[in-house]
Design a protein around this motif. Structure first.
Motif, mmCIF file in Angstrom:
data_model
loop_
_atom_site.group_PDB
_atom_site.id
_atom_site.type_symbol
_atom_site.label_atom_id
_atom_site.label_comp_id
_atom_site.label_asym_id
_atom_site.label_seq_id
_atom_site.Cartn_x
_atom_site.Cartn_y
_atom_site.Cartn_z
ATOM 1 N N THR A 1 1.112 9.745 8.656
ATOM 2 C CA THR A 1 0.878 8.544 7.861
ATOM 3 C C THR A 1 1.830 8.521 6.671
ATOM 4 O O THR A 1 2.562 9.483 6.423
ATOM 5 N N LEU B 1 -1.711 -0.665 8.954
ATOM 6 C CA LEU B 1 -3.127 -0.384 8.755
ATOM 7 C C LEU B 1 -3.246 0.438 7.483
ATOM 8 O O LEU B 1 -2.703 1.539 7.390
ATOM 9 N N LYS C 1 -5.521 2.432 4.655
ATOM 10 C CA LYS C 1 -6.791 3.146 4.520
ATOM 11 C C LYS C 1 -6.989 3.576 3.071
ATOM 12 O O LYS C 1 -6.180 4.302 2.502
ATOM 13 N N ASP D 1 -9.344 5.780 0.630
ATOM 14 C CA ASP D 1 -10.292 6.884 0.804
ATOM 15 C C ASP D 1 -10.227 7.811 -0.407
ATOM 16 O O ASP D 1 -9.370 7.662 -1.285
ATOM 17 N N PHE E 1 -10.061 9.602 12.014
ATOM 18 C CA PHE E 1 -8.812 9.029 11.506
ATOM 19 C C PHE E 1 -7.608 9.794 12.042
ATOM 20 O O PHE E 1 -6.612 9.202 12.478
ATOM 21 N N ILE F 1 0.629 3.503 9.692
ATOM 22 C CA ILE F 1 -0.639 3.673 8.992
ATOM 23 C C ILE F 1 -0.348 4.244 7.609
ATOM 24 O O ILE F 1 0.374 5.235 7.481
ATOM 25 N N GLU G 1 -1.950 5.460 3.737
ATOM 26 C CA GLU G 1 -3.138 5.950 3.041
ATOM 27 C C GLU G 1 -3.034 5.697 1.541
ATOM 28 O O GLU G 1 -1.963 5.847 0.955
ATOM 29 N N TYR H 1 -10.781 0.207 5.591
ATOM 30 C CA TYR H 1 -9.550 -0.136 6.301
ATOM 31 C C TYR H 1 -9.238 -1.621 6.148
ATOM 32 O O TYR H 1 -10.133 -2.469 6.237
ATOM 33 N N ARG H 2 -7.944 -1.917 5.948
ATOM 34 C CA ARG H 2 -7.449 -3.292 5.917
ATOM 35 C C ARG H 2 -6.196 -3.351 6.788
ATOM 36 O O ARG H 2 -5.314 -2.508 6.691
ATOM 37 N N TYR I 1 -11.746 -4.277 8.464
ATOM 38 C CA TYR I 1 -12.373 -3.540 9.552
ATOM 39 C C TYR I 1 -13.835 -3.293 9.199
ATOM 40 O O TYR I 1 -14.155 -2.779 8.130
ATOM 41 N N ARG J 1 -16.054 3.193 12.389
ATOM 42 C CA ARG J 1 -15.046 4.143 11.876
ATOM 43 C C ARG J 1 -14.875 5.357 12.783
ATOM 44 O O ARG J 1 -14.460 6.419 12.334
ATOM 45 N N LEU K 1 -11.846 2.096 16.075
ATOM 46 C CA LEU K 1 -10.631 1.733 15.345
ATOM 47 C C LEU K 1 -9.532 1.291 16.309
ATOM 48 O O LEU K 1 -8.794 0.337 16.040
#
Length: 277
Positions: A25, A44, A46, A48, A60, A75, A77, A105-106, A118, A122, A127
């Motif tokens: 990522t 994508l 994330k 977190d 994930f 992806i 983060e 998640y968007r 989303y 999860r 996903l």
């Protein structure tokens, strides 16, 4: 109390991960994320904790591994902290990503103004299904074939445009590709693609709703393990034929509704932050 704090500190070093980045990522903040959006068609994102762990993080990682070779897709983060300098805290608020909901998640798609939220379980499979419904990224879900995934997208476009000549050409092209498949299981999946195309040419776009409903009802009933696997494969293949524009439009409308209801929560969170300062 001091003993408990010392133990907690030791536990965090020995048990919890000490790396905020997941291999495969890109770690971003509000500034670098804009650059990523300019570079890739599909992202994508994330939100977190800075040091995520547990089953959600394991899922994930599974997702990240499955899209390692996906084209024009990445992806990213965003590690978020709500203490000290509040790293990426306000960046998260901009997308209604609140700590109690992490991971959040968007999905960002080029030329689509509103990111898609989303709302699944999860898990890695959920996903993947989410990405299949809303993007053209091939994720290798069980039963699907990369050689036919792109053709499926072209076929549904031709169907929506009532272009029967293109439908026929794509069906022939798909048949030729299936003829080159040597693996027995993949051959069976390939035949599913062909049967779906033939059914759509006969019954029209409404076939998808009926077939999805049929599979859903069968999976709720008592079926053998082998039949359940077959139905899941067919369900995954159907996702390759999803009209992308329709899915994105519905999700964008849902995101607008969410934004309106989330404004109050953002205001309350911001007021609490000012009080602490």
């Amino acid at each position: 109390m001091k003993i408990l704090l010392a133990f907690a500190t030791l536990f965090s070093f020995l048990i919890l991960p000490n790396n905020a980045h997941t291999q495969g990522t890109i770690t971003v903040d509000s500034i670098t994320f804009d650059k990523i959006l300019q570079r890739f068609h599909t992202v994508l994102l994330k939100f977190d904790d800075k040091f995520p762990y547990g089953p959600f993080q394991d899922s994930f990682k599974d997702l990240v591994d499955s899209v390692a070779n996906a084209k024009d897709f990445v992806i990213a983060e965003v590690p978020v902290t709500d203490r000290d300098n509040r790293e990426n805290y306000h960046f998260g608020l901009n997308y209604y990503a609140f700590k109690p909901d992490f991971p959040v998640y968007r999905l960002f798609i080029k030329d689509t103004p509103t990111p898609i939220k989303y709302v699944g379980d999860r898990t890695a499979d959920d996903l993947k299904r989410f990405l299949l419904r809303n993007t053209k990224v091939w994720l290798g879900l069980s039963g699907t074939i990369e050689l036919l995934h792109e053709l499926s997208g072209e076929f549904i476009d031709a169907t929506l445009n009532n272009d029967t000549d293109t439908q026929t050409l794509l069906l022939e092209k798909a048949q030729n590709r299936v003829n080159t498949i040597l693996d027995t299981k993949d051959q069976k999946s390939g035949e599913m693609y062909l049967k779906i195309m033939e059914a759509v040419m006969k019954d029209g776009i409404e076939f998808f709703k009926r077939e999805e409903r049929r599979i859903h009802n069968l999976l709720k009933g008592k079926v053998t393990k082998e039949k359940k696997i077959e139905l899941r494969h067919r369900e995954h293949i159907l996702l390759s034929f999803k009209p992308l524009k329709e899915s994105v439009s519905k999700m964008a409308d849902a995101a607008k509704d969410e934004a309106a209801s989330a404004n109050e929560q953002i205001q309350e969170t911001t007021m609490d932050a000012h009080k602490e300062l």
